[in-house]
Design a protein around this motif. Structure first.
Motif, PDB file in Angstrom:
ATOM      1  N   ASP A   1      -5.639  -1.692   2.357  1.00  0.00           N
ATOM      2  CA  ASP A   1      -7.021  -1.539   2.822  1.00  0.00           C
ATOM      3  C   ASP A   1      -7.964  -1.130   1.695  1.00  0.00           C
ATOM      4  O   ASP A   1      -9.114  -1.574   1.648  1.00  0.00           O
ATOM      5  CB  ASP A   1      -7.087  -0.487   3.939  1.00  0.00           C
ATOM      6  N   SER A   2      -7.480  -0.295   0.786  1.00  0.00           N
ATOM      7  CA  SER A   2      -8.353   0.139  -0.310  1.00  0.00           C
ATOM      8  C   SER A   2      -8.679  -1.022  -1.246  1.00  0.00           C
ATOM      9  O   SER A   2      -9.787  -1.104  -1.790  1.00  0.00           O
ATOM     10  CB  SER A   2      -7.697   1.282  -1.095  1.00  0.00           C
TER      11      SER A   2
ATOM     12  N   ALA B   1       0.814  -1.206   0.000  1.00  0.00           N
ATOM     13  CA  ALA B   1       0.000   0.000   0.000  1.00  0.00           C
ATOM     14  C   ALA B   1       0.850   1.260   0.000  1.00  0.00           C
ATOM     15  O   ALA B   1       0.370   2.331  -0.363  1.00  0.00           O
ATOM     16  CB  ALA B   1      -0.928   0.000   1.219  1.00  0.00           C
ATOM     17  N   ASP B   2       2.121   1.153   0.412  1.00  0.00           N
ATOM     18  CA  ASP B   2       3.003   2.318   0.431  1.00  0.00           C
ATOM     19  C   ASP B   2       3.361   2.783  -0.972  1.00  0.00           C
ATOM     20  O   ASP B   2       3.686   3.952  -1.169  1.00  0.00           O
ATOM     21  CB  ASP B   2       4.295   2.004   1.205  1.00  0.00           C
TER      22      ASP B   2
ATOM     23  N   ASP C   1      -0.097   8.417  -7.506  1.00  0.00           N
ATOM     24  CA  ASP C   1      -0.278   7.664  -6.271  1.00  0.00           C
ATOM     25  C   ASP C   1      -1.027   8.531  -5.271  1.00  0.00           C
ATOM     26  O   ASP C   1      -0.596   9.633  -4.953  1.00  0.00           O
ATOM     27  CB  ASP C   1       1.095   7.262  -5.727  1.00  0.00           C
ATOM     28  N   LEU C   2      -2.164   8.025  -4.775  1.00  0.00           N
ATOM     29  CA  LEU C   2      -2.946   8.788  -3.808  1.00  0.00           C
ATOM     30  C   LEU C   2      -3.690   7.837  -2.875  1.00  0.00           C
ATOM     31  O   LEU C   2      -4.527   7.049  -3.323  1.00  0.00           O
ATOM     32  CB  LEU C   2      -3.949   9.707  -4.520  1.00  0.00           C
ATOM     33  N   ALA C   3      -3.349   7.906  -1.590  1.00  0.00           N
ATOM     34  CA  ALA C   3      -4.067   7.170  -0.530  1.00  0.00           C
ATOM     35  C   ALA C   3      -4.260   5.697  -0.855  1.00  0.00           C
ATOM     36  O   ALA C   3      -5.376   5.175  -0.815  1.00  0.00           O
ATOM     37  CB  ALA C   3      -5.423   7.830  -0.267  1.00  0.00           C
ATOM     38  N   GLY C   4      -3.156   5.009  -1.195  1.00  0.00           N
ATOM     39  CA  GLY C   4      -3.231   3.572  -1.423  1.00  0.00           C
ATOM     40  C   GLY C   4      -3.733   3.174  -2.788  1.00  0.00           C
ATOM     41  O   GLY C   4      -4.018   1.993  -3.019  1.00  0.00           O
ATOM     42  N   THR C   5      -3.869   4.133  -3.699  1.00  0.00           N
ATOM     43  CA  THR C   5      -4.281   3.821  -5.064  1.00  0.00           C
ATOM     44  C   THR C   5      -3.288   4.440  -6.050  1.00  0.00           C
ATOM     45  O   THR C   5      -2.629   5.433  -5.761  1.00  0.00           O
ATOM     46  CB  THR C   5      -5.687   4.376  -5.369  1.00  0.00           C
ATOM     47  N   CYS C   6      -3.207   3.824  -7.227  1.00  0.00           N
ATOM     48  CA  CYS C   6      -2.380   4.351  -8.310  1.00  0.00           C
ATOM     49  C   CYS C   6      -3.249   4.387  -9.558  1.00  0.00           C
ATOM     50  O   CYS C   6      -3.887   3.380  -9.899  1.00  0.00           O
ATOM     51  CB  CYS C   6      -1.148   3.472  -8.533  1.00  0.00           C
TER      52      CYS C   6
END
Length: 207
Positions: free
Chosen positions: A137-138, A88-89, A113-118
């Motif tokens: 988690d996402s 997630a990092d 990359d934003l809050a666990g999403t790409c």
């Protein structure tokens, strides 16, 4: 010392050293022997030069126990965090831009990359296309949401601990790490089933 007697014309007796009759060659030989004796503090009293110590031998620079510092060790691999369970990092490390473009079948911009999403999106001049990677988690939340609304999912064998495919998306889990990959394209979803499965298999190998 034994002296020989000689008589001068005046009749006086004089004493002459015996070695006056020794040949000149013998005297020269004695003088040369004296010159060959080493002088005090000369080269003969100096210690011989010490041969250089072979690398790795005791006392050599860098040998164990010496004061020389040991060579620096290479740093850890930049993808070590993914294998250590911190996907997630850096979700963009799970799917590269080239892999996202291969899945979408078109050029995409650099991932954001934003809050666990790409997210990889198509440029304004291109067709509508987007590839999203949800990690940690996402990824689990997206999987639970799709299950919750009753979307049909088909299991995929041999990918991580579990993997599921639905129209336009694939979900996989390795240990406690969840990853979801979503493709947005104006095309028949079944056309992308195989590319999604292959990409999920690649991502699972990185977890």
């Amino acid at each position: 010392m034994v002296h020989a007697r000689s008589r001068t014309a005046s009749g006086d007796r004089r004493r002459t050293p015996v070695w006056a009759g020794v040949p000149v060659v013998a005297l020269l030989a004695l003088a040369l022997q004296g010159c060959q004796q080493p002088a005090a503090g000369g080269a003969g009293d100096r210690p011989s030069a010490t041969a250089p110590t072979a690398p790795g031998a005791p006392g050599a620079p860098g040998a164990e126990g010496s004061s020389a510092a040991s060579p620096a060790r290479p740093s850890a691999s930049p993808t070590a965090g993914v294998a250590d369970g911190t996907a997630a990092d850096d979700p963009c490390a799970l799917v590269t831009q080239a892999e996202a473009e291969r899945l979408a079948g078109t050029a995409l911009t650099v991932g954001k990359d934003l809050a666990g999403t790409c997210t990889y999106t198509a440029p304004e001049s291109g067709p509508t296309a987007q590839v999203e990677i949800f990690a940690g988690d996402s990824g689990k939340s997206y999987y639970d949401a799709e299950r919750g609304i009753g979307h049909e999912m088909r299991p995929l064998d041999g990918i991580g601990d579990e993997a599921w495919l639905e129209d336009g998306s694939v979900f996989l889990r390795v240990s406690e790490q969840w990853v979801a990959i979503r493709l947005v394209r104006n095309a028949e979803p079944s056309r992308f089933d195989k590319p999604l499965e292959e990409l999920a298999r690649t991502v699972a190998g990185r977890l």
